[in-house]
Design a protein around this motif. Structure first.
Motif, PDB file in Angstrom:
ATOM      1  N   ASN A   1       0.821  -1.211   0.000  1.00 57.89           N
ATOM      2  CA  ASN A   1       0.000   0.000   0.000  1.00 57.89           C
ATOM      3  C   ASN A   1       0.859   1.268   0.000  1.00 57.89           C
ATOM      4  N   MET A   2       1.992   1.245   0.707  1.00 67.89           N
ATOM      5  CA  MET A   2       2.902   2.393   0.690  1.00 67.89           C
ATOM      6  C   MET A   2       3.403   2.635  -0.739  1.00 67.89           C
ATOM      7  N   ILE A   3       3.829   1.569  -1.382  1.00 63.13           N
ATOM      8  CA  ILE A   3       4.343   1.665  -2.752  1.00 63.13           C
ATOM      9  C   ILE A   3       3.249   2.152  -3.701  1.00 63.13           C
ATOM     10  N   ASN A   4       2.070   1.523  -3.621  1.00 60.15           N
ATOM     11  CA  ASN A   4       0.971   1.902  -4.510  1.00 60.15           C
ATOM     12  C   ASN A   4       0.520   3.340  -4.295  1.00 60.15           C
ATOM     13  N   SER A   5       0.550   3.784  -3.059  1.00 56.45           N
ATOM     14  CA  SER A   5       0.186   5.163  -2.758  1.00 56.45           C
ATOM     15  C   SER A   5       1.129   6.127  -3.482  1.00 56.45           C
ATOM     16  N   LEU A   6       2.409   5.861  -3.402  1.00 55.13           N
ATOM     17  CA  LEU A   6       3.404   6.707  -4.069  1.00 55.13           C
ATOM     18  C   LEU A   6       3.273   6.622  -5.591  1.00 55.13           C
ATOM     19  N   VAL A   7       3.134   5.405  -6.105  1.00 51.39           N
ATOM     20  CA  VAL A   7       3.044   5.213  -7.562  1.00 51.39           C
ATOM     21  C   VAL A   7       1.795   5.890  -8.119  1.00 51.39           C
ATOM     22  N   LYS A   8       0.641   5.639  -7.515  1.00 47.79           N
ATOM     23  CA  LYS A   8      -0.607   6.213  -8.029  1.00 47.79           C
ATOM     24  C   LYS A   8      -0.613   7.736  -7.934  1.00 47.79           C
ATOM     25  N   THR A   9      -0.064   8.263  -6.864  1.00 44.23           N
ATOM     26  CA  THR A   9      -0.030   9.717  -6.698  1.00 44.23           C
ATOM     27  C   THR A   9       0.903  10.357  -7.722  1.00 44.23           C
ATOM     28  N   LEU A  10       2.090   9.801  -7.898  1.00 46.90           N
ATOM     29  CA  LEU A  10       3.077  10.427  -8.791  1.00 46.90           C
ATOM     30  C   LEU A  10       2.818  10.176 -10.275  1.00 46.90           C
ATOM     31  N   THR A  11       2.225   9.032 -10.614  1.00 48.97           N
ATOM     32  CA  THR A  11       1.993   8.766 -12.041  1.00 48.97           C
ATOM     33  C   THR A  11       0.772   9.517 -12.584  1.00 48.97           C
TER      34      THR A  11
END
Length: 182
Positions: free
Chosen positions: A141-151
């Protein structure tokens, strides 16, 4: 015979007139629907409101235990020069809405952030590793949060996480939206 012709002719004339009236009304109604009126706001839009945009930050929703976007209104000037820094800083600070949970561990600092080609390098302080390692979904979830926000930003397709300037075995991959969209 003449009376029949006059009656038929009169009836036809009435039908044509009534039908014509309804056809004209129908087309007038259609015309009114297609007229686009200029919207005049009730109050003048201020310069500050004009400079704001909406961004989505991804946090964990408490009820569903799934990532969900939290919309935030941000000044374009703040996000123009350093969009990546601003988005990640807001993720670190956590959600404004009580129904969401912060994902990035407390006291985590963003040491550095930079972009190479279409990848963002995120260099976090070692506090980033202070997540609940017993639950695999926390890391994901930490990774997905960063990926979804930045992409959301069109120029970003992937992220690489560093800890204190170096690669870390816990976060040694390049993360993309396709690969991490749980």
């Amino acid at each position: 015979m003449n009376k029949k012709i006059v009656i038929v002719f009169t009836v036809l004339l009435i039908i044509i007139l009534v039908g014509g009236y309804f056809i004209i009304q129908y087309f007038k109604g259609k015309e009114k629907e297609t007229i686009i009126e200029e919207y005049i706001p009730e109050e003048e839009i201020t310069e500050e409101q004009n400079r704001q945009t909406i961004v989505s930050l991804y946090f964990l929703e408490k009820e569903t235990n799934e990532l969900a976007p939290e919309a935030r209104l941000v000044d374009i000037k703040e996000i123009m020069n350093t969009p990546y820094d601003k988005l990640v800083t807001m993720l670190i600070e956590g959600p404004k809405n009580e129904k969401y949970t912060k994902l990035i561990p407390d006291n985590t600092k963003l040491n550095k952030i930079y972009k190479e080609k279409d990848m963002i390098y995120l260099d976090f302080s070692s506090e980033f590793l202070n997540y609940n390692k017993e639950d695999a979904s926390v890391k994901q979830n930490m990774i997905n949060s960063l990926v979804k926000t930045l992409t959301q930003l069109t120029e970003v397709n992937s992220i690489k996480i560093l800890i204190d300037g170096e690669e870390n075995e816990e976060f040694n991959e390049i993360y993309t939206l396709e690969k991490n969209n749980n």
